[in-house]
Design a protein around this motif. Sequence first.
Motif, PDB file in Angstrom:
ATOM      1  N   GLU A  54      -6.691  -4.814 -10.497  1.00 50.53           N
ATOM      2  CA  GLU A  54      -5.247  -4.550 -10.004  1.00 50.53           C
ATOM      3  C   GLU A  54      -4.463  -3.827 -11.061  1.00 50.53           C
ATOM      4  OE1 GLU A  54      -3.428  -4.443  -6.762  1.00 50.53           O
ATOM      5  OE2 GLU A  54      -5.372  -5.287  -6.841  1.00 50.53           O
ATOM      6  N   GLU A  55      -4.712  -4.329 -12.580  1.00 52.32           N
ATOM      7  CA  GLU A  55      -3.931  -3.597 -13.388  1.00 52.32           C
ATOM      8  C   GLU A  55      -4.284  -2.105 -13.668  1.00 52.32           C
ATOM      9  OE1 GLU A  55      -3.808  -5.624 -17.453  1.00 52.32           O
ATOM     10  OE2 GLU A  55      -3.013  -7.149 -16.200  1.00 52.32           O
ATOM     11  N   GLU A  56      -5.558  -1.828 -13.232  1.00 51.90           N
ATOM     12  CA  GLU A  56      -6.175  -0.449 -13.237  1.00 51.90           C
ATOM     13  C   GLU A  56      -5.426   0.491 -12.326  1.00 51.90           C
ATOM     14  OE1 GLU A  56     -10.026   0.651 -14.216  1.00 51.90           O
ATOM     15  OE2 GLU A  56     -10.414  -1.222 -14.909  1.00 51.90           O
ATOM     16  N   LYS A  57      -4.895  -0.119 -11.371  1.00 55.08           N
ATOM     17  CA  LYS A  57      -4.094   0.544 -10.205  1.00 55.08           C
ATOM     18  C   LYS A  57      -2.873   0.895 -10.851  1.00 55.08           C
ATOM     19  CE  LYS A  57      -6.483  -1.279  -6.246  1.00 55.08           C
ATOM     20  NZ  LYS A  57      -6.479  -2.296  -5.364  1.00 55.08           N
ATOM     21  N   GLY A  58      -2.480   0.166 -12.033  1.00 57.77           N
ATOM     22  CA  GLY A  58      -1.119   0.305 -12.671  1.00 57.77           C
ATOM     23  C   GLY A  58      -0.060   0.234 -11.748  1.00 57.77           C
ATOM     24  N   ASP A  59       0.904   1.165 -11.847  1.00 54.19           N
ATOM     25  CA  ASP A  59       2.261   1.070 -11.238  1.00 54.19           C
ATOM     26  C   ASP A  59       1.984   1.662  -9.908  1.00 54.19           C
ATOM     27  OD1 ASP A  59       3.376   0.073 -13.605  1.00 54.19           O
ATOM     28  OD2 ASP A  59       4.144   1.764 -14.085  1.00 54.19           O
ATOM     29  N   LEU A  60       0.805   2.232  -9.526  1.00 54.50           N
ATOM     30  CA  LEU A  60       0.581   3.080  -8.240  1.00 54.50           C
ATOM     31  C   LEU A  60       1.157   2.095  -7.136  1.00 54.50           C
ATOM     32  CD1 LEU A  60      -2.307   5.173  -8.945  1.00 54.50           C
ATOM     33  CD2 LEU A  60      -0.036   6.140  -8.517  1.00 54.50           C
ATOM     34  N   PRO A  61       0.544   1.036  -6.914  1.00 52.54           N
ATOM     35  CA  PRO A  61       0.816   0.278  -5.409  1.00 52.54           C
ATOM     36  C   PRO A  61       2.420   0.108  -5.512  1.00 52.54           C
ATOM     37  CG  PRO A  61      -0.856  -0.777  -6.737  1.00 52.54           C
ATOM     38  CD  PRO A  61      -0.328   0.233  -7.617  1.00 52.54           C
ATOM     39  N   GLY A  62       3.234  -0.214  -6.624  1.00 53.16           N
ATOM     40  CA  GLY A  62       4.426  -0.234  -6.562  1.00 53.16           C
ATOM     41  C   GLY A  62       5.134   1.040  -6.124  1.00 53.16           C
ATOM     42  N   ILE A  63       4.810   1.996  -6.980  1.00 50.62           N
ATOM     43  CA  ILE A  63       5.342   3.449  -6.712  1.00 50.62           C
ATOM     44  C   ILE A  63       5.353   3.821  -5.135  1.00 50.62           C
ATOM     45  CG2 ILE A  63       5.040   5.745  -7.294  1.00 50.62           C
ATOM     46  CD1 ILE A  63       4.430   5.048 -10.155  1.00 50.62           C
ATOM     47  N   VAL A  64       4.186   3.463  -4.664  1.00 53.36           N
ATOM     48  CA  VAL A  64       3.929   3.875  -3.294  1.00 53.36           C
ATOM     49  C   VAL A  64       4.632   3.151  -2.439  1.00 53.36           C
ATOM     50  CG1 VAL A  64       2.230   3.717  -1.133  1.00 53.36           C
ATOM     51  CG2 VAL A  64       1.448   4.618  -3.399  1.00 53.36           C
ATOM     52  N   ARG A  65       4.953   1.641  -2.658  1.00 57.85           N
ATOM     53  CA  ARG A  65       5.725   1.100  -2.184  1.00 57.85           C
ATOM     54  C   ARG A  65       7.090   1.519  -1.973  1.00 57.85           C
ATOM     55  NH1 ARG A  65       3.360  -3.550  -3.751  1.00 57.85           N
ATOM     56  NH2 ARG A  65       4.516  -3.690  -5.430  1.00 57.85           N
ATOM     57  N   ASN A  66       7.728   1.892  -3.218  1.00 57.89           N
ATOM     58  CA  ASN A  66       9.058   2.116  -3.383  1.00 57.89           C
ATOM     59  C   ASN A  66       9.452   3.512  -2.794  1.00 57.89           C
ATOM     60  OD1 ASN A  66      10.762   3.933  -5.276  1.00 57.89           O
ATOM     61  ND2 ASN A  66      11.393   1.671  -5.611  1.00 57.89           N
ATOM     62  N   LEU A  67       8.358   4.550  -2.768  1.00 62.97           N
ATOM     63  CA  LEU A  67       8.635   5.953  -2.116  1.00 62.97           C
ATOM     64  C   LEU A  67       8.513   5.593  -0.662  1.00 62.97           C
ATOM     65  CD1 LEU A  67       6.385   8.022  -4.124  1.00 62.97           C
ATOM     66  CD2 LEU A  67       8.495   8.230  -3.983  1.00 62.97           C
TER      67      LEU A  67
ATOM     68  N   GLN B 163      -5.581   5.826  -3.691  1.00 65.40           N
ATOM     69  CA  GLN B 163      -6.971   5.756  -2.945  1.00 65.40           C
ATOM     70  C   GLN B 163      -8.081   6.003  -3.630  1.00 65.40           C
ATOM     71  OE1 GLN B 163      -6.957   8.500   0.550  1.00 65.40           O
ATOM     72  NE2 GLN B 163      -5.639   6.711   1.748  1.00 65.40           N
ATOM     73  N   SER B 164      -7.854   6.994  -4.416  1.00 65.73           N
ATOM     74  CA  SER B 164      -9.510   7.239  -5.232  1.00 65.73           C
ATOM     75  C   SER B 164      -9.578   6.280  -6.266  1.00 65.73           C
ATOM     76  CB  SER B 164      -9.042   8.825  -6.110  1.00 65.73           C
ATOM     77  OG  SER B 164      -7.974   8.698  -6.880  1.00 65.73           O
ATOM     78  N   VAL B 165      -8.326   5.621  -7.043  1.00 63.14           N
ATOM     79  CA  VAL B 165      -8.413   4.583  -8.056  1.00 63.14           C
ATOM     80  C   VAL B 165      -9.003   3.418  -7.277  1.00 63.14           C
ATOM     81  CG1 VAL B 165      -7.297   3.402  -9.407  1.00 63.14           C
ATOM     82  CG2 VAL B 165      -6.362   5.436  -9.278  1.00 63.14           C
ATOM     83  N   SER B 166      -8.702   3.147  -5.984  1.00 67.13           N
ATOM     84  CA  SER B 166      -9.188   1.879  -5.628  1.00 67.13           C
ATOM     85  C   SER B 166     -10.691   2.109  -5.051  1.00 67.13           C
ATOM     86  CB  SER B 166      -8.245   1.570  -4.019  1.00 67.13           C
ATOM     87  OG  SER B 166      -6.886   1.516  -4.276  1.00 67.13           O
ATOM     88  N   GLN B 167     -10.837   3.435  -4.520  1.00 65.59           N
ATOM     89  CA  GLN B 167     -12.214   3.499  -4.220  1.00 65.59           C
ATOM     90  C   GLN B 167     -13.170   3.310  -5.290  1.00 65.59           C
ATOM     91  OE1 GLN B 167     -12.577   7.412  -2.488  1.00 65.59           O
ATOM     92  NE2 GLN B 167     -12.136   6.560  -0.527  1.00 65.59           N
ATOM     93  N   VAL B 168     -13.028   3.705  -6.629  1.00 63.27           N
ATOM     94  CA  VAL B 168     -13.766   3.525  -7.774  1.00 63.27           C
ATOM     95  C   VAL B 168     -14.096   2.081  -7.797  1.00 63.27           C
ATOM     96  CG1 VAL B 168     -13.855   3.721 -10.023  1.00 63.27           C
ATOM     97  CG2 VAL B 168     -12.829   5.338  -9.009  1.00 63.27           C
TER      98      VAL B 168
END
Length: 244
Positions: A22-35, A147-152
């Motif tokens: 989850e940490e490897e996804k970093g801030d991305l989920p939060g950023i996507v939610r925010n946007l 998506q690409s981070v999650s796919q890995v």
Amino acid sequence: MHDNISLLYTLQKCDLKLMDLEEEKGDLPGIVRNLTDRGSEIRSKIDDVQTSMNEHITTREQSTLEAEALNERVEILKKQLYQVRNNKEYDAITKEISEAETGITKKLEEADAHDSKQKDLAISLDDLKQQQDSLKSELGERETELQSVSQVHEEEELHLKDQRDKIAQRISTDMLVIYDRIRRAKDGIAVVPIKRGACGGCYKTVPPQLILLLRKNDVTHFCENCGRILIAEEIAAEVDKVAR
Ligand SMILES: [Zn+2]
């Protein structure tokens, strides 16, 4: 019957790995939610501005129509002025013309005011639409990235979740509730091995008799200082060896 603490420790290993992913996804989920949130905010602002613009357009049209009607009335009255038979009639018609002309000016001013408000709103609308466009493209980029981070890690994540479910099924619900509560309060670490006779989480000394009991893996004991669940060092090492 006591819960098998080594099972709980294994569960924690899964959870920690999942946390890492989850940490490897970093801030991305939060950023996507925010946007996404900002996107819906802008959408509702656009709706509001558009509704308001439409209202101004309708009112402006109404005022213009009313001014035109008054104008027609003035034209008729002016013609009537030529046919008046006395001063009284003349005065009455002139008064009506003057009132109608004041009305025309008022209606045209109103129409102008609505027109300029509508133009101001059109500028805001353009601005909002530009914001919406750039937000959309940023959201698209971030989603692709996520998506690409999650796919890995997808396969690993699925495997871990499956493993976690299987372990969790063998632990009592009460214990899982306690485990989750400590985990949330203690940065993901609810079960700690004893290290050199002390709690591995807070280093508070654990009595030797208790360490002996814990080695049997059939007693649930919480560190009296930090509240974490204690596991004998040897049992934890055994689990670590298998997991490796
Ligand atoms: Zn402790």
